[in-house]
Each structure stands twice: as structure tokens, then as C-alpha cells.
Design a protein around this motif. Structure first.
Motif, PDB file in Angstrom:
ATOM      1  N   HIS A   1      61.379 -57.200 106.680  1.00  0.00           N
ATOM      2  CA  HIS A   1      62.694 -57.670 106.231  1.00  0.00           C
ATOM      3  C   HIS A   1      62.701 -57.670 104.710  1.00  0.00           C
ATOM      4  O   HIS A   1      62.385 -58.699 104.089  1.00  0.00           O
ATOM      5  CB  HIS A   1      62.967 -59.092 106.734  1.00  0.00           C
ATOM      6  N   PRO A   2      63.044 -56.548 104.095  1.00  0.00           N
ATOM      7  CA  PRO A   2      62.971 -56.512 102.626  1.00  0.00           C
ATOM      8  C   PRO A   2      63.789 -57.603 101.948  1.00  0.00           C
ATOM      9  O   PRO A   2      63.402 -58.083 100.872  1.00  0.00           O
ATOM     10  CB  PRO A   2      63.469 -55.101 102.283  1.00  0.00           C
ATOM     11  N   HIS A   3      64.892 -58.041 102.559  1.00  0.00           N
ATOM     12  CA  HIS A   3      65.681 -59.089 101.887  1.00  0.00           C
ATOM     13  C   HIS A   3      64.888 -60.388 101.789  1.00  0.00           C
ATOM     14  O   HIS A   3      65.046 -61.154 100.832  1.00  0.00           O
ATOM     15  CB  HIS A   3      67.027 -59.308 102.597  1.00  0.00           C
ATOM     16  N   LYS A   4      63.996 -60.629 102.752  1.00  0.00           N
ATOM     17  CA  LYS A   4      63.177 -61.848 102.668  1.00  0.00           C
ATOM     18  C   LYS A   4      62.164 -61.737 101.530  1.00  0.00           C
ATOM     19  O   LYS A   4      61.844 -62.724 100.857  1.00  0.00           O
ATOM     20  CB  LYS A   4      62.442 -62.082 103.994  1.00  0.00           C
ATOM     21  N   MET A   5      61.638 -60.515 101.329  1.00  0.00           N
ATOM     22  CA  MET A   5      60.681 -60.329 100.232  1.00  0.00           C
ATOM     23  C   MET A   5      61.382 -60.519  98.880  1.00  0.00           C
ATOM     24  O   MET A   5      60.787 -61.014  97.924  1.00  0.00           O
ATOM     25  CB  MET A   5      60.044 -58.936 100.321  1.00  0.00           C
ATOM     26  N   MET A   6      62.668 -60.131  98.830  1.00  0.00           N
ATOM     27  CA  MET A   6      63.419 -60.364  97.588  1.00  0.00           C
ATOM     28  C   MET A   6      63.538 -61.864  97.324  1.00  0.00           C
ATOM     29  O   MET A   6      63.433 -62.322  96.178  1.00  0.00           O
ATOM     30  CB  MET A   6      64.818 -59.738  97.692  1.00  0.00           C
ATOM     31  N   ASN A   7      63.732 -62.622  98.375  1.00  0.00           N
ATOM     32  CA  ASN A   7      63.850 -64.076  98.218  1.00  0.00           C
ATOM     33  C   ASN A   7      62.547 -64.696  97.717  1.00  0.00           C
ATOM     34  O   ASN A   7      62.559 -65.665  96.958  1.00  0.00           O
ATOM     35  CB  ASN A   7      64.235 -64.706  99.560  1.00  0.00           C
TER      36      ASN A   7
ATOM     37  N   GLY B   1      72.134 -52.305  93.476  1.00  0.00           N
ATOM     38  CA  GLY B   1      71.355 -51.336  92.698  1.00  0.00           C
ATOM     39  C   GLY B   1      70.025 -51.898  92.227  1.00  0.00           C
ATOM     40  O   GLY B   1      69.503 -51.478  91.190  1.00  0.00           O
ATOM     41  N   ILE B   2      69.483 -52.847  92.980  1.00  0.00           N
ATOM     42  CA  ILE B   2      68.182 -53.412  92.590  1.00  0.00           C
ATOM     43  C   ILE B   2      67.082 -52.819  93.480  1.00  0.00           C
ATOM     44  O   ILE B   2      67.318 -51.824  94.155  1.00  0.00           O
ATOM     45  CB  ILE B   2      68.216 -54.955  92.579  1.00  0.00           C
ATOM     46  N   ASP B   3      65.884 -53.392  93.505  1.00  0.00           N
ATOM     47  CA  ASP B   3      64.700 -52.618  93.882  1.00  0.00           C
ATOM     48  C   ASP B   3      63.857 -53.214  95.023  1.00  0.00           C
ATOM     49  O   ASP B   3      62.665 -53.493  94.840  1.00  0.00           O
ATOM     50  CB  ASP B   3      63.810 -52.479  92.636  1.00  0.00           C
ATOM     51  N   PRO B   4      64.414 -53.402  96.218  1.00  0.00           N
ATOM     52  CA  PRO B   4      63.607 -53.995  97.291  1.00  0.00           C
ATOM     53  C   PRO B   4      62.349 -53.197  97.638  1.00  0.00           C
ATOM     54  O   PRO B   4      61.320 -53.785  97.981  1.00  0.00           O
ATOM     55  CB  PRO B   4      64.573 -54.073  98.480  1.00  0.00           C
ATOM     56  N   ARG B   5      62.403 -51.863  97.539  1.00  0.00           N
ATOM     57  CA  ARG B   5      61.175 -51.093  97.815  1.00  0.00           C
ATOM     58  C   ARG B   5      60.088 -51.452  96.813  1.00  0.00           C
ATOM     59  O   ARG B   5      58.948 -51.734  97.196  1.00  0.00           O
ATOM     60  CB  ARG B   5      61.451 -49.589  97.741  1.00  0.00           C
ATOM     61  N   GLN B   6      60.450 -51.442  95.529  1.00  0.00           N
ATOM     62  CA  GLN B   6      59.435 -51.736  94.513  1.00  0.00           C
ATOM     63  C   GLN B   6      58.915 -53.160  94.665  1.00  0.00           C
ATOM     64  O   GLN B   6      57.729 -53.425  94.443  1.00  0.00           O
ATOM     65  CB  GLN B   6      60.009 -51.527  93.108  1.00  0.00           C
TER      66      GLN B   6
ATOM     67  N   ASP C   1      51.351 -64.834  99.773  1.00  0.00           N
ATOM     68  CA  ASP C   1      50.160 -65.049 100.601  1.00  0.00           C
ATOM     69  C   ASP C   1      50.397 -64.457 101.989  1.00  0.00           C
ATOM     70  O   ASP C   1      51.307 -63.635 102.161  1.00  0.00           O
ATOM     71  CB  ASP C   1      49.829 -66.549 100.677  1.00  0.00           C
ATOM     72  N   GLU C   2      49.620 -64.893 102.990  1.00  0.00           N
ATOM     73  CA  GLU C   2      49.734 -64.312 104.343  1.00  0.00           C
ATOM     74  C   GLU C   2      51.170 -64.317 104.865  1.00  0.00           C
ATOM     75  O   GLU C   2      51.550 -63.453 105.654  1.00  0.00           O
ATOM     76  CB  GLU C   2      48.864 -65.076 105.353  1.00  0.00           C
ATOM     77  N   SER C   3      51.951 -65.272 104.418  1.00  0.00           N
ATOM     78  CA  SER C   3      53.324 -65.369 104.925  1.00  0.00           C
ATOM     79  C   SER C   3      54.168 -64.155 104.515  1.00  0.00           C
ATOM     80  O   SER C   3      55.248 -63.937 105.061  1.00  0.00           O
ATOM     81  CB  SER C   3      53.987 -66.662 104.430  1.00  0.00           C
ATOM     82  N   CYS C   4      53.663 -63.371 103.551  1.00  0.00           N
ATOM     83  CA  CYS C   4      54.400 -62.177 103.094  1.00  0.00           C
ATOM     84  C   CYS C   4      53.797 -60.894 103.662  1.00  0.00           C
ATOM     85  O   CYS C   4      54.132 -59.796 103.199  1.00  0.00           O
ATOM     86  CB  CYS C   4      54.348 -62.062 101.573  1.00  0.00           C
ATOM     87  N   SER C   5      52.904 -61.003 104.635  1.00  0.00           N
ATOM     88  CA  SER C   5      52.136 -59.814 105.028  1.00  0.00           C
ATOM     89  C   SER C   5      53.011 -58.701 105.587  1.00  0.00           C
ATOM     90  O   SER C   5      52.603 -57.548 105.641  1.00  0.00           O
ATOM     91  CB  SER C   5      51.036 -60.183 106.028  1.00  0.00           C
ATOM     92  N   GLU C   6      54.256 -59.018 105.964  1.00  0.00           N
ATOM     93  CA  GLU C   6      55.128 -57.952 106.452  1.00  0.00           C
ATOM     94  C   GLU C   6      55.385 -56.889 105.383  1.00  0.00           C
ATOM     95  O   GLU C   6      55.697 -55.740 105.706  1.00  0.00           O
ATOM     96  CB  GLU C   6      56.456 -58.519 106.958  1.00  0.00           C
ATOM     97  N   ALA C   7      55.222 -57.252 104.115  1.00  0.00           N
ATOM     98  CA  ALA C   7      55.423 -56.252 103.048  1.00  0.00           C
ATOM     99  C   ALA C   7      54.475 -55.071 103.218  1.00  0.00           C
ATOM    100  O   ALA C   7      54.761 -53.957 102.772  1.00  0.00           O
ATOM    101  CB  ALA C   7      55.230 -56.891 101.676  1.00  0.00           C
ATOM    102  N   LEU C   8      53.344 -55.310 103.892  1.00  0.00           N
ATOM    103  CA  LEU C   8      52.363 -54.239 104.102  1.00  0.00           C
ATOM    104  C   LEU C   8      52.855 -53.195 105.108  1.00  0.00           C
ATOM    105  O   LEU C   8      52.234 -52.150 105.275  1.00  0.00           O
ATOM    106  CB  LEU C   8      51.032 -54.841 104.578  1.00  0.00           C
TER     107      LEU C   8
ATOM    108  N   CYS D   1      69.640 -60.479  93.547  1.00  0.00           N
ATOM    109  CA  CYS D   1      69.821 -60.250  94.991  1.00  0.00           C
ATOM    110  C   CYS D   1      70.824 -61.253  95.565  1.00  0.00           C
ATOM    111  O   CYS D   1      70.719 -62.458  95.327  1.00  0.00           O
ATOM    112  CB  CYS D   1      68.482 -60.383  95.704  1.00  0.00           C
ATOM    113  N   ILE D   2      71.788 -60.734  96.320  1.00  0.00           N
ATOM    114  CA  ILE D   2      72.814 -61.610  96.902  1.00  0.00           C
ATOM    115  C   ILE D   2      72.527 -61.913  98.374  1.00  0.00           C
ATOM    116  O   ILE D   2      73.371 -62.463  99.077  1.00  0.00           O
ATOM    117  CB  ILE D   2      74.222 -60.988  96.754  1.00  0.00           C
ATOM    118  N   GLN D   3      71.341 -61.493  98.851  1.00  0.00           N
ATOM    119  CA  GLN D   3      70.928 -61.782 100.234  1.00  0.00           C
ATOM    120  C   GLN D   3      71.938 -61.266 101.267  1.00  0.00           C
ATOM    121  O   GLN D   3      72.165 -61.897 102.304  1.00  0.00           O
ATOM    122  CB  GLN D   3      70.673 -63.280 100.415  1.00  0.00           C
ATOM    123  N   CYS D   4      72.510 -60.112 100.973  1.00  0.00           N
ATOM    124  CA  CYS D   4      73.457 -59.533 101.935  1.00  0.00           C
ATOM    125  C   CYS D   4      72.735 -58.998 103.166  1.00  0.00           C
ATOM    126  O   CYS D   4      73.334 -58.847 104.233  1.00  0.00           O
ATOM    127  CB  CYS D   4      74.267 -58.422 101.270  1.00  0.00           C
ATOM    128  N   GLY D   5      71.449 -58.643 103.003  1.00  0.00           N
ATOM    129  CA  GLY D   5      70.655 -58.164 104.137  1.00  0.00           C
ATOM    130  C   GLY D   5      70.850 -56.695 104.466  1.00  0.00           C
ATOM    131  O   GLY D   5      70.260 -56.195 105.429  1.00  0.00           O
TER     132      GLY D   5
END
Ligand code: SF4
Ligand code: SF4
Length: 444
Positions: free
Chosen positions: A274-280, A312-317, A289-296, A254-258
Motif C-alpha cells: 500500500h504505497p499510500h501507507k508508506m507515504m504516511n 506528482g510526488i514520489d511513492p515509488r522512491q 521498522d518491521e511494520s513497514c516491511s511491505e515496502a520490500l 501527500c493527500i492520502q487519496c490512495g
């Protein structure tokens, strides 16, 4: 018997994919009843067929449901480009003297995500972690409303309309008993063009991939609406076979292009996803932990990874993996009911389905000309006891029992969310276990 009891008895569930029991969904009061008729996933044609050919039943089911939930407004949200379907709906509305509005959606993906549909029709953003009812809406879909109409006539859910598309000799819409094998469905469309194929179950963006190895075990459920045959070496098949380990490894590229976040439909209606944050989080091994709850908040629409991401990588997954880990820890998104404002630029970032279809390498099957409709009869069905959200149905038959079409063979466990299941053909029960019931027409 009131409508809710009739719907429960008929085993109606959300036919658009999720399978939420309709007797529970319609047991509410709301300002709007919105019928999601966007059919926004690439290639699909089943809802268009139903709108063209069963518009009277559809409008009938909408009127019953509208009355049930006390809705001031009933709105069918349908893409403006589905001209024939819209003409058929207008005709049925006029013939029934119904006060049902048609809202013409733009042609974008995912217009049929229920939170997008609510936003388009009402301008209201469903709060993060919430449901449409939080903003006065109940959202259902075309086949479910026809199921409600049938339920009110005492007709249970025993068959499905399914589009058989892609690499088959005679792409068409078929009507099959619930529990019909996928193999029989393919045969009803003239068989596959090549012997080396896989099947997209549902839409190419959110549906699952069924390989030939899985095929003998696959049967139509109440939530199926399309089977799309593609070559076994298609990009979508390869992508579906990535392991969790590979997905997490690829996240390091991930190149954090956003771009994934900028294009995310849920982010654009105002959610803090913010899927780019989950990639990070994955890239740098941060704690889940709770800090990632936005993934829900992710609806798994796939725009981020199948359209936006230049790597071509997988932020949804990655979102799904993180969300599963959070659920396993008992972490839930803290529902926020504050007023959510859609983000600027949303209109310009809607995904053009034609570009999406090209990117998915599906253009050769776009707008396939369909052969004539076929109602298919089969000798054997295997009905899953898990065709819906909630608890599995409890079998009410034993091997050797003779059943007629429409007989209740599975019931909702006491006090649980679930659905009633009916025999979809007449015959003899030949197998029962915790997962399914098999009925054969010609068994002794
Ligand atoms: S799949 Fe991606 S684009 Fe879709 S809601 Fe989830 S994060 Fe957003
Ligand atoms: S679009 Fe792809 S590369 Fe860019 S931030 Fe998202 S996941 Fe990373």
C-alpha cells in the motif's frame, strides 16, 4: 558437458535488465517455462527485432530450456499487437515442429513485470516476497533464450542487440560488442540531434538516466537493451535528479487519496503493498521498522508515481528509500505462501501505454521508424566485472595479455553467485582493475 555447464561457461545472464545468472535460474524443475516477450516499457523495440529476425534461435533456446527444467508447457507471452513478431514466431514453431504456445497479452503496462506475466498466463499470483518458482514457473526472456541457444553451440555472450532511439538522427537497432562505449552507440545511430541531451538507459519507467557528464564512463553491459536520447531539460531528467531529502520533503504533500495503491500492479495481484501507507510513514515521521516491511514487495514499476499520483510526488522512491533502510537493518519480508487472490477491478485498472506515454511526454518518439540494422565494430571495449546479480567476476588477464574474441577474461569467485566474462573483441588488455577490463584492438 550438460546444458547448465554450457550456459555457465558462456556467461549467459538475464538479458532483460536484472542480470540473474541463467545457469542458476534454469537449474530448477517447474511446470511452466514462460518467456516474457512483452517489451512493455514505452518505446522499446529490441525484443520485437529479435523475435522477427532470430525466431529459430529463440525457439531453439526455449526447447532446450524447457527440457532442462522438465516443464510441461513452454509459453511465449507477447503483446497481441506485435503482429509481425508473432507471425515470425509461429513460422519458427511450425518449422521446428515445436510444442511452444504463444500467449497474446493485452497492451498494458507493466505486462512484462514477471509476476504480471505469470498471472496473465497461469492465473496464479506469486506469493508476496516469493518468486515465480513458488507457483511452478520459471520466467526468462527473449535475448536470454537466444543466449542459451548460442551457449549450446559453444558461443559465449560477447555482443548485445541494442535499440538506439529518441533524439538521434538515425534511430535503429545495432549489434555491438559488450563493453562498447555509449558514445560509439550514439554515433552508430547518426549522432544526437542536439548537443544538450541525456540518455534513458533501458525503459523510461524503470531505466536510469545518464547525463552527458556521465557519458564518457558508460559502456554496454550484458543487460543493456536500449538507449533513448531525450533533451537534457526533459521532465524525466528533472525528476531523476531529486535528492532523497527532496523526495522525503515532497512526501509531505501527500493527500492520502490512495490512487497509488489502487493502481499498484502488485497490490492488484493480491499483495499487501500500500504505497499510500508508506507515504504516511514519512509524512508523520513514523518509525521505519518491521511494520513497514511491505515496502520490500515493491518492484519499482513506477505506476504509482509516474501515472497514478495526482500530486506528482514520489511513492515509488519513498518505497525504495524505506526498503533500503529496512535491508540495512537486516529486515526481510516474511515470505507468505498462503493462496493469494487477485483484487477485484484489476482488469479495469491496467495502465494504457498510450496514456502513459503522453503523461511521460514521450509521444514524439513513440513508434519511431527505424533505419536499417547495423552491426557495429569497435576498437576498444571496457567490460564491467559487475554485469550481473551476485559477486563481481575475478579478472583472469593482466595488462599486456593478447586475447581473442570469446576468451574467458573473468570468472565466478569460488562458491559465489556470478557470471563468466569473455573478451568481446580480439586485442590487447590495456587496463584491469576491480571494476572492469579494457581491451584495445590496436594496442602495441
Ligand atoms: S512502484 Fe509503486 S506501483 Fe509499482 S510496485 Fe512499487 S508501489 Fe506498486
Ligand atoms: S496517489 Fe499521491 S497523493 Fe495520493 S496517496 Fe498516493 S502518494 Fe499520496
Amino acid at each position: 558437458m550438460d546444458l547448465i555447464a554450457q550456459i555457465q561457461q558462456a556467461g549467459v545472464v538475464g538479458a532483460g535488465g536484472a542480470g540473474f545468472p541463467t545457469h542458476v535460474k534454469l537449474n530448477a524443475q517447474a511446470e511452466y517455462l514462460i518467456i516474457n516477450a512483452a517489451e512493455c516499457e514505452p518505446l522499446l523495440q529490441t525484443d520485437q527485432y529479435l523475435m522477427k529476425n532470430q525466431a529459430l534461435q529463440l525457439i531453439g533456446g526455449i526447447l532446450m530450456s524447457q527440457k532442462q527444467i522438465g516443464a510441461e508447457k513452454a509459453v511465449i507471452a507477447v503483446k497481441g499487437k506485435y503482429k509481425e513478431a508473432i507471425a515470425s514466431l509461429h513460422d519458427a514453431i511450425t518449422r521446428l515442429g515445436a510444442s511452444v504456445e504463444i500467449f497474446e497479452l493485452q497492451n498494458f503496462y507493466p505486462a512484462g513485470d514477471e509476476q504480471m506475466t505469470v498471472f496473465e498466463v497461469t492465473g496464479r499470483s506469486v506469493p508476496p516476497g516469493g518468486i515465480p518458482l513458488n507457483v511452478g514457473c520459471v520466467v526468462s526472456n527473449v535475448a536470454t533464450m537466444i543466449g542459451v541457444f548460442d551457449a549450446a553451440q559453444g558461443i559465449p555472450v560477447t555482443y548485445k542487440y541494442v535499440s538506439i532511439l529518441g533524439e538521434v538522427r538515425e534511430p535503429r537497432v545495432i549489434r555491438v560488442p559488450v563493453g562498447t562505449s555509449f558514445e560509439e552507440c550514439l554515433a552508430a545511430a547518426g549522432g544526437t540531434v542536439s548537443s544538450d541531451f541525456a540518455i534513458i538507459r533501458g525503459g523510461p519507467m524503470m531505466g536510469g538516466i545518464v547525463t552527458k557528464d556521465d557519458l564518457p564512463r558508460m559502456n554496454i553491459t550484458k543487460t543493456d537493451g536500449a538507449l533513448i536520447v531525450i533533451p537534457a531539460d526533459h521532465y524525466l531528467v528533472e525528476r531523476s535528479q531529486l535528492t532523497e531529502e527532496q523526495i522525503l520533503m515532497r512526501a509531505k504533500a501527500c493527500i492520502q487519496c490512495g490512487f497509488c495503491t489502487q493502481q499498484c500492479p502488485r497490490y492488484l495481484i493480491g499483495h499487501d503493498l500500500h504505497p499510500h501507507k508508506m507515504m504516511n510513514v514519512i509524512k508523520y515521521g513514523m518509525p521505519i521498522d518491521e511494520s513497514c516491511s511491505e515496502a520490500l514487495l515493491c518492484c519499482a514499476c513506477g505506476v504509482c508515481e509516474m501515472y497514478a499520483c495526482p500530486m506528482g510526488i514520489d511513492p515509488r522512491q519513498v518505497n525504495i528509500i524505506i526498503a533500503n533502510k529496512l535491508r540495512a537493518q537486516g529486515i526481510r519480508y516474511q515470505h507468505d505462501s498462503s493462496n493469494i487472490i487477485a483484487r477485484e477491478g484489476r482488469e479495469d485498472r491496467k495502465v494504457d501505454p498510450y496514456k502513459l506515454i503522453n503523461r511521460l511526454d514521450l509521444s514524439r518518439w513513440d513508434h519511431q521508424e527505424l533505419h536499417e540494422f547495423k552491426a557495429v565494430d569497435v576498437d576498444t571495449v571496457t567490460l564491467s566485472l559487475w554485469q550481473h546479480i551476485g559477486a563481481g567476476s575475478e579478472p583472469q588477464v593482466r595488462v599486456g595479455d593478447r586475447v581473442e574474441t570469446g576468451k574467458v577474461i573473468g570468472t565466478i569467485p569460488e562458491g559465489k553467485l556470478g557470471s563468466t566474462i569473455h573478451a568481446s573483441i580480439s586485442g590487447v588488455v590495456t587496463a584491469v582493475d576491480n571494476d572492469s577490463i579494457t581491451i584495445s584492438r590496436n594496442a602495441a
